[in-house]
Design a protein around this motif. Sequence first.
Motif, PDB file in Angstrom:
ATOM      1  N   LEU A  21       0.831  -1.213   0.000  1.00 19.92           N
ATOM      2  CA  LEU A  21       0.000   0.000   0.000  1.00 19.92           C
ATOM      3  C   LEU A  21       0.862   1.258   0.000  1.00 19.92           C
ATOM      4  O   LEU A  21       0.562   2.228  -0.708  1.00 19.92           O
ATOM      5  N   GLN A  22       1.929   1.269   0.783  1.00 16.44           N
ATOM      6  CA  GLN A  22       2.815   2.432   0.820  1.00 16.44           C
ATOM      7  C   GLN A  22       3.433   2.690  -0.550  1.00 16.44           C
ATOM      8  O   GLN A  22       3.500   3.833  -1.000  1.00 16.44           O
ATOM      9  N   LYS A  28       1.594   7.059  -6.750  1.00 17.17           N
ATOM     10  CA  LYS A  28       0.553   8.021  -7.173  1.00 17.17           C
ATOM     11  C   LYS A  28       0.903   9.427  -6.707  1.00 17.17           C
ATOM     12  O   LYS A  28       0.745  10.389  -7.469  1.00 17.17           O
ATOM     13  N   ARG A  29       1.387   9.562  -5.473  1.00 15.78           N
ATOM     14  CA  ARG A  29       1.780  10.883  -4.965  1.00 15.78           C
ATOM     15  C   ARG A  29       2.872  11.480  -5.854  1.00 15.78           C
ATOM     16  O   ARG A  29       2.781  12.639  -6.287  1.00 15.78           O
ATOM     17  N   SER A  49       2.333  11.266   4.889  1.00 16.20           N
ATOM     18  CA  SER A  49       1.551  10.253   5.614  1.00 16.20           C
ATOM     19  C   SER A  49       0.054  10.336   5.331  1.00 16.20           C
ATOM     20  O   SER A  49      -0.730   9.733   6.038  1.00 16.20           O
ATOM     21  N   THR A  50      -0.338  11.072   4.317  1.00 15.41           N
ATOM     22  CA  THR A  50      -1.748  11.128   3.925  1.00 15.41           C
ATOM     23  C   THR A  50      -1.824  10.995   2.413  1.00 15.41           C
ATOM     24  O   THR A  50      -0.796  10.983   1.740  1.00 15.41           O
TER      25      THR A  50
END
Length: 158
Positions: A21-22, A28-29, A49-50
Amino acid sequence: MQLAAIPLLDPFHAQQEKIALQKHFKAKRDHVLARLKELHLEVDIPPSSTFYIWLNLEKLPAPLNNGLTFFEELLKEKTIVIPGIFFDINPAHRRNLFNSPCHHFVRLSFGPPLKDLDAGLDAIDRVLKKAKKKGMHEFGQGYLKTSLEIPEPVQVSG
C-alpha cells in the motif's frame, strides 16, 4: 468466514500488505507532484503520511489564486478540489473567510485511480491554459470575491 480471515492476521502478511500500500500511494503521490510541477504548481510541503496535497495558489494571477475561484473553475471542468477555507479553524467566527490564511489553498486527493487523477490534472491544465489565453476577466464570477462587495441589508418599512 472468520477462519478464512486468520491468515490475513499473520504479522508477516500484514507487513507485506502495508509495504504494498505504501508503494502504491507513493507512486501516485510522486506522479501527481510531477504533473503539478509541469504545470508550475509547486507543492510547498509534499505529503508523507496522507493521500492529500495542500496546494498553494498564491503565485497564480487573481482571482484564480484563491481556493474558491479555483474550485469553481475546476467544477466547470467536472473536477473537484476542496477550497482551503473549508479547513480554516475559526471557532469564534472573528475572521472574514477572505482573510483566512487558508484562502489561497486547495486540497487535492491522490487516492483515486491514476486515470482519474490524470483526468483531474488535465482539467487543471485546461483552466490554466484558458487563463493564459483569455485572461482573468472570465474567472471568479460565481460568488462575491470580497467582503467589501457584500451589500448592506435593505431596511423594509412596513
